[in-house]
Design an enzyme around this catalytic site. Structure first.
Site, mmCIF file in Angstrom:
data_model
loop_
_atom_site.group_PDB
_atom_site.id
_atom_site.type_symbol
_atom_site.label_atom_id
_atom_site.label_comp_id
_atom_site.label_asym_id
_atom_site.label_seq_id
_atom_site.Cartn_x
_atom_site.Cartn_y
_atom_site.Cartn_z
ATOM 1 N N ASP A 273 0.827 -1.201 0.000
ATOM 2 C CA ASP A 273 0.000 0.000 0.000
ATOM 3 C C ASP A 273 0.862 1.253 0.000
ATOM 4 O OD1 ASP A 273 -2.551 1.483 2.147
ATOM 5 O OD2 ASP A 273 -2.342 1.450 -0.040
ATOM 6 N N LYS B 151 2.595 3.459 -5.810
ATOM 7 C CA LYS B 151 2.119 2.361 -6.675
ATOM 8 C C LYS B 151 3.169 1.853 -7.653
ATOM 9 C CE LYS B 151 -1.119 3.231 -4.080
ATOM 10 N NZ LYS B 151 -1.046 2.508 -2.773
ATOM 11 N N ASP C 276 -3.344 -3.040 -2.335
ATOM 12 C CA ASP C 276 -4.393 -2.026 -2.384
ATOM 13 C C ASP C 276 -4.284 -1.227 -3.679
ATOM 14 O OD1 ASP C 276 -5.325 0.945 -0.487
ATOM 15 O OD2 ASP C 276 -6.572 -0.546 -1.497
ATOM 16 N N ASN C 277 -5.394 -0.613 -4.102
ATOM 17 C CA ASN C 277 -5.394 0.391 -5.181
ATOM 18 C C ASN C 277 -5.027 -0.129 -6.558
ATOM 19 O OD1 ASN C 277 -3.782 1.957 -2.607
ATOM 20 N ND2 ASN C 277 -5.814 2.659 -3.220
ATOM 21 N N GLU D 61 -11.256 4.329 -0.923
ATOM 22 C CA GLU D 61 -11.672 4.654 0.449
ATOM 23 C C GLU D 61 -12.502 5.943 0.503
ATOM 24 O OE1 GLU D 61 -8.570 3.816 -0.411
ATOM 25 O OE2 GLU D 61 -7.151 5.364 0.037
#
Ligand code: SAM
Ligand code: BIE
Ligand code: MG
Length: 221
Positions: A141, A144, A169-170, A199
């Site tokens: 996380d 990226k 994540d993401n 989120e």
């Protein structure tokens, strides 16, 4: 000079949660970020998926890449078995200082080792400096563009054993296209996507769950 967002998040935790209660810390941060100001915690919607993965896997050793204010750190550590340990890396010293305060407030300092430094520098040192054999779970996380290089570094350092889970994540927003391509097409991983939302928003996002099968891609023997 005004306060920073992490400082405001810490204040919200101290005002609206109970010392020693990780659940109330998680709820206080979600409440603040939902109603006062957005922040890049994994959040409550994706957080439930993270919870399910942790409860199913029962990891003993966890690595988190990107601590920020320790929202996910506290959320994950709270669900770990008693002897489990979580190492979290954060290279922004201001965020790390706030994270440390929130980890202590939650009463989880025994379970969590917060390291201030860059993942690329520290991953190769974890075996030596922390006596880590392998990680059962890695939560990616951080920035990226680091997901793929750090995954390859974890492989190279022998920090993953067959059955280890990478939870990223993401993978939709902001997105990690090179990482997704790798874990979805490499024989070393069995990947699945958990659709969710960014989120505290309605934007599409999700988590990629990838099981490491071993370096030769033969899968767990
Ligand atoms: C999205 S935030 C982490 C959020 C946290 N996991 C949560 O869900 O509550 C990303 C954090 O990773 C840190 N970071 C980015 N790249 C990093 C790297 N290569 N090594 C260590 N920390 C990094 C940033 O400073 C930032 O605080
Ligand atoms: O990159 C951003 C970002 C980009 C632009 C503005 C604010 C945040 C972001 C957004 C949501 C996340 O869950 C997350 O982990 C990150 N991050 O920084 O690692
Ligand atoms: Mg994120």
């Amino acid at each position: 000079t005004g306060s920073t967002r992490p400082q405001r998040i810490l204040r919200a935790v101290q005002k609206n949660s109970t010392r020693g209660s990780p659940c109330s810390v998680v709820n206080a941060i979600d409440d603040y970020c939902k109603h006062k100001e957005w922040a890049m915690n994994v959040g409550d919607e994706k957080g439930i998926i993270v919870d399910d993965v942790v409860l199913e896997l029962k990891p003993i050793t966890v690595l988190e890449l990107g601590t920020y204010c320790a929202y996910s750190t506290v959320r994950i550590a709270n669900l770990l078995p008693p002897e489990a340990k979580l190492i979290t890396l954060e290279f922004n010293a201001e965020s790390a200082a706030i994270a440390r305060e929130i980890i202590t407030w939650a009463g989880l300092e025994e379970k969590i080792q917060l390291i201030i430094g860059a993942s690329g520098d520290w991953i190769p040192r974890l075996k030596e400096e922390f006596g880590i054999e392998t990680f059962d779970l890695v939560f990616l996380d951080h920035w990226k563009d680091r997901y793929l290089p750090d995954t390859k570094l974890l492989e190279k350092c022998g920090l993953l054993k067959p059955g280890a889970v990478l939870l990223a994540d993401n993978v939709i927003c902001p997105g990690t296209p090179d990482y997704l391509d790798y874990v979805r097409n490499s024989p070393r991983y069995k990947s699945k996507f958990y659709r969710s939302h960014l989120e505290y928003t309605q934007e599409e996002d999700g988590l990629e769950h990838s099981v490491f099968l071993g370096m030769a891609g033969r899968g767990a023997e």
